[in-house]
Design a protein around this motif. Structure first.
Motif, PDB file in Angstrom:
ATOM      1  N   ASN A  55     -29.503 -51.794 -12.577  1.00  0.00           N
ATOM      2  CA  ASN A  55     -30.554 -50.867 -13.046  1.00  0.00           C
ATOM      3  C   ASN A  55     -30.745 -50.967 -14.559  1.00  0.00           C
ATOM      4  O   ASN A  55     -29.874 -50.519 -15.317  1.00  0.00           O
ATOM      5  CB  ASN A  55     -30.194 -49.432 -12.655  1.00  0.00           C
ATOM      6  N   ALA A  56     -31.882 -51.520 -14.962  1.00  0.00           N
ATOM      7  CA  ALA A  56     -32.186 -51.625 -16.389  1.00  0.00           C
ATOM      8  C   ALA A  56     -32.458 -50.235 -16.955  1.00  0.00           C
ATOM      9  O   ALA A  56     -33.081 -49.398 -16.297  1.00  0.00           O
ATOM     10  CB  ALA A  56     -33.413 -52.507 -16.592  1.00  0.00           C
ATOM     11  N   TYR A  99     -40.127 -55.936  -1.632  1.00  0.00           N
ATOM     12  CA  TYR A  99     -39.834 -56.296  -3.028  1.00  0.00           C
ATOM     13  C   TYR A  99     -38.648 -57.255  -3.084  1.00  0.00           C
ATOM     14  O   TYR A  99     -38.719 -58.345  -3.663  1.00  0.00           O
ATOM     15  CB  TYR A  99     -39.556 -55.027  -3.845  1.00  0.00           C
ATOM     16  N   ASN A 126     -49.295 -53.766 -16.122  1.00  0.00           N
ATOM     17  CA  ASN A 126     -48.269 -52.726 -16.263  1.00  0.00           C
ATOM     18  C   ASN A 126     -47.584 -52.823 -17.619  1.00  0.00           C
ATOM     19  O   ASN A 126     -46.614 -52.124 -17.882  1.00  0.00           O
ATOM     20  CB  ASN A 126     -47.216 -52.859 -15.147  1.00  0.00           C
ATOM     21  N   LEU A 156     -51.372 -57.523 -18.518  1.00  0.00           N
ATOM     22  CA  LEU A 156     -51.390 -56.137 -19.026  1.00  0.00           C
ATOM     23  C   LEU A 156     -51.594 -55.118 -17.900  1.00  0.00           C
ATOM     24  O   LEU A 156     -51.960 -53.976 -18.164  1.00  0.00           O
ATOM     25  CB  LEU A 156     -52.450 -55.955 -20.125  1.00  0.00           C
TER      26      LEU A 156
HETATM   27  N1  NAD Z   1     -36.494 -52.589 -14.425  1.00  0.00           N
HETATM   28  C1  NAD Z   1     -35.461 -52.877 -13.644  1.00  0.00           C
HETATM   29  O1  NAD Z   1     -34.535 -52.071 -13.475  1.00  0.00           O
HETATM   30  C2  NAD Z   1     -35.400 -54.203 -12.933  1.00  0.00           C
HETATM   31  C3  NAD Z   1     -34.302 -54.452 -12.095  1.00  0.00           C
HETATM   32  C4  NAD Z   1     -34.233 -55.681 -11.443  1.00  0.00           C
HETATM   33  C5  NAD Z   1     -35.216 -56.659 -11.650  1.00  0.00           C
HETATM   34  N2  NAD Z   1     -36.275 -56.382 -12.446  1.00  0.00           N
HETATM   35  C6  NAD Z   1     -37.294 -57.447 -12.625  1.00  0.00           C
HETATM   36  O2  NAD Z   1     -37.499 -57.630 -14.007  1.00  0.00           O
HETATM   37  C7  NAD Z   1     -38.847 -58.009 -14.281  1.00  0.00           C
HETATM   38  C8  NAD Z   1     -39.402 -57.115 -15.378  1.00  0.00           C
HETATM   39  O3  NAD Z   1     -39.277 -55.744 -14.984  1.00  0.00           O
HETATM   40  P1  NAD Z   1     -39.792 -54.575 -15.935  1.00  0.00           P
HETATM   41  O4  NAD Z   1     -39.043 -53.352 -15.574  1.00  0.00           O
HETATM   42  O5  NAD Z   1     -39.815 -55.056 -17.331  1.00  0.00           O
HETATM   43  O6  NAD Z   1     -41.275 -54.407 -15.379  1.00  0.00           O
HETATM   44  P2  NAD Z   1     -42.659 -54.219 -16.162  1.00  0.00           P
HETATM   45  O7  NAD Z   1     -43.652 -53.798 -15.137  1.00  0.00           O
HETATM   46  O8  NAD Z   1     -42.473 -53.374 -17.361  1.00  0.00           O
HETATM   47  O9  NAD Z   1     -42.974 -55.711 -16.649  1.00  0.00           O
HETATM   48  C9  NAD Z   1     -43.629 -56.641 -15.800  1.00  0.00           C
HETATM   49  C10 NAD Z   1     -44.791 -57.235 -16.580  1.00  0.00           C
HETATM   50  O10 NAD Z   1     -45.460 -58.182 -15.732  1.00  0.00           O
HETATM   51  C11 NAD Z   1     -46.849 -58.021 -15.922  1.00  0.00           C
HETATM   52  N3  NAD Z   1     -47.530 -58.509 -14.719  1.00  0.00           N
HETATM   53  C12 NAD Z   1     -47.528 -57.944 -13.486  1.00  0.00           C
HETATM   54  N4  NAD Z   1     -48.296 -58.670 -12.652  1.00  0.00           N
HETATM   55  C13 NAD Z   1     -48.778 -59.719 -13.373  1.00  0.00           C
HETATM   56  C14 NAD Z   1     -49.630 -60.809 -13.085  1.00  0.00           C
HETATM   57  N5  NAD Z   1     -50.160 -60.992 -11.846  1.00  0.00           N
HETATM   58  N6  NAD Z   1     -49.925 -61.700 -14.066  1.00  0.00           N
HETATM   59  C15 NAD Z   1     -49.406 -61.527 -15.309  1.00  0.00           C
HETATM   60  N7  NAD Z   1     -48.597 -60.509 -15.652  1.00  0.00           N
HETATM   61  C16 NAD Z   1     -48.291 -59.610 -14.688  1.00  0.00           C
HETATM   62  C17 NAD Z   1     -47.073 -56.547 -16.193  1.00  0.00           C
HETATM   63  O11 NAD Z   1     -48.277 -56.280 -16.893  1.00  0.00           O
HETATM   64  C18 NAD Z   1     -45.832 -56.193 -17.007  1.00  0.00           C
HETATM   65  O12 NAD Z   1     -46.086 -56.309 -18.390  1.00  0.00           O
HETATM   66  C19 NAD Z   1     -39.592 -57.905 -12.955  1.00  0.00           C
HETATM   67  O13 NAD Z   1     -39.740 -59.202 -12.421  1.00  0.00           O
HETATM   68  C20 NAD Z   1     -38.658 -57.062 -12.089  1.00  0.00           C
HETATM   69  O14 NAD Z   1     -38.784 -57.414 -10.722  1.00  0.00           O
HETATM   70  C21 NAD Z   1     -36.392 -55.174 -13.097  1.00  0.00           C
END
Ligand code: NAD
Length: 339
Positions: free
Chosen positions: A173-174, A144, A36, A34
């Motif tokens: 890009n999501a 990253y 993020n 939790l």
């Molecule tokens: N959003 C984008 O555009 C995008 C693009 C490419 C890749 N990604 C990858 O997709 C994944 C999800 O991205 P998102 O945008 O949903 O991010 P987000 O931050 O909304 O979700 C990541 C989740 O991981 C949890 N988290 C972080 N560190 C943690 C830990 N040590 N232990 C347990 N939980 C932990 C956070 O609480 C969060 O709920 C990530 O791995 C990100 O690198 C996202």
């Protein structure tokens, strides 16, 4: 295969995927610290609060819930932050992968889908808008991207070593939000263009800065490939049962194959909100590639993935609808669940 562990399932893409899993008849179990994410985003199965670097906690969770496969989203996502705290990013992003793999081995779970990123490609040459294919050199330009590429390499080594079957999905890009209004992007420190542009247009955030209009792109601004979060979620479901071949590992791009410039995004947000976001032109940022557009042909061939959200205005409208009335997160009304 029924019970799916979704690490990071309280976050943006993970929560949409947990919903899609439940709708398709799977039973998602969310594992998230939790940091993020939001408790209120976990609506389709149990939440286990824990740190994804804790292999013992993951093993217990996999055994207790008799997990069949893992989708690993948990990690740190802010690219700019990764240059300031590279050790933390490597620790969580690569350490998280290592712990997930170790727990899967102990709990005898053999199927993994991993959140990777277009950032593994780094800065492709500024020689035109050619879509990126998976066979390009992988040369990340920030900690990253380095940490995510290292995660991919560790997973592929484990697939070769002991029969793990894994798919890495490299998202571009999501964007966007759940069509039912139950989920959306609610990051505590928002760094993504569409939500920032919406906040600027609604008068809820500062004016945007356009970082450079002198790139070799049609209007001079950076071009990115925006893929709707529900289409990303659908790809994870397909990846759970995909044939990964003899190597046990495959990496697939997820994008539309169509780029939008920062200026086009600003115009689209203006149409969706009814007011153009205020924006000023600034200098380029270090390490911003001119154009990142996916060739997602391999995902089409290997998964049968066909993104449905191809109307960019509709994508932006879904994000506006969420931002106007978020069900949770830092911008939610005080009477709504905020975790
Ligand atoms: N959003 C984008 O555009 C995008 C693009 C490419 C890749 N990604 C990858 O997709 C994944 C999800 O991205 P998102 O945008 O949903 O991010 P987000 O931050 O909304 O979700 C990541 C989740 O991981 C949890 N988290 C972080 N560190 C943690 C830990 N040590 N232990 C347990 N939980 C932990 C956070 O609480 C969060 O709920 C990530 O791995 C990100 O690198 C996202």
């Amino acid at each position: 295969m029924k019970r799916i562990l979704v690490t990071g399932g309280a976050g943006y893409i993970g929560s949409h995927t947990a919903k899609a899993l439940a709708e398709a008849g799977y039973s998602p179990v969310v594992f998230d610290d939790l940091s993020n994410g939001h408790r209120a985003a976990v609506q389709w199965g149990p939440l286990v609060v824990g740190d994804v670097r804790d292999a013992d906690a993951l093993t217990r969770c996999m055994r207790e819930h008799r997990i069949d496969a893992v989708i690993h989203f948990a990690g740190l996502i802010e690219v700019g932050r990764s240059a300031i705290e590279p050790d933390r990013f490597w620790d969580v992003n690569l350490g998280g992968v290592a712990a997930v793999l170790s727990a899967m081995r102990r709990a005898r779970v053999e199927r993994l889908v991993f959140s990777s990123t277009a950032a593994v490609y780094g800065q492709p040459l500024d020689d035109g808008p050619a879509p990126l294919v998976e066979s390009l050199p992988l040369q990340p330009i920030n900690p990253y991207g380095d940490s995510k590429l290292a995660g991919e390499r560790l997973i592929s080594a484990c697939a070769r070593a002991y029969g793990l079957q894994a798919v890495a999905l490299r998202y571009f890009n999501a964007c966007g939000a759940d069509r039912d209004g139950r989920l959306g992007e609610a990051h505590r420190a928002e760094s993504h263009l569409i939500p920032l542009a919406i906040e600027a247009a609604l008068g809820l955030g500062p004016a945007l800065t356009v970082f450079g209009t002198d790139f070799p792109t049609p209007d001079g601004a950076c071009v990115r490939d925006y893929v709707h979060v529900e289409d990303l979620a659908a790809a994870h479901l397909l990846a759970l049962t995909a044939d990964v071949g003899d190597s046990g590992f495959m990496a697939l791009n997820l994008g539309l194959g169509r780029g939008r410039s920062v200026l086009e995004v600003i115009e689209a947000v203006g149409r969706a909100v009814g007011r153009r976001p205020p924006a000023e032109i600034g200098p380029r940022r270090d390490g911003d590639p001119a154009c990142l557009v996916a060739d997602a042909g391999r995902a089409g061939r290997c998964l049968g993935w066909r993104p449905g959200w191809t109307d960019f205005d509709a994508v932006v409208r879904s994000a506006v609808k969420w931002r106007e009335a978020p069900a949770f997160g830092p911008a939610a009304a005080p009477d709504r669940a905020v975790a």
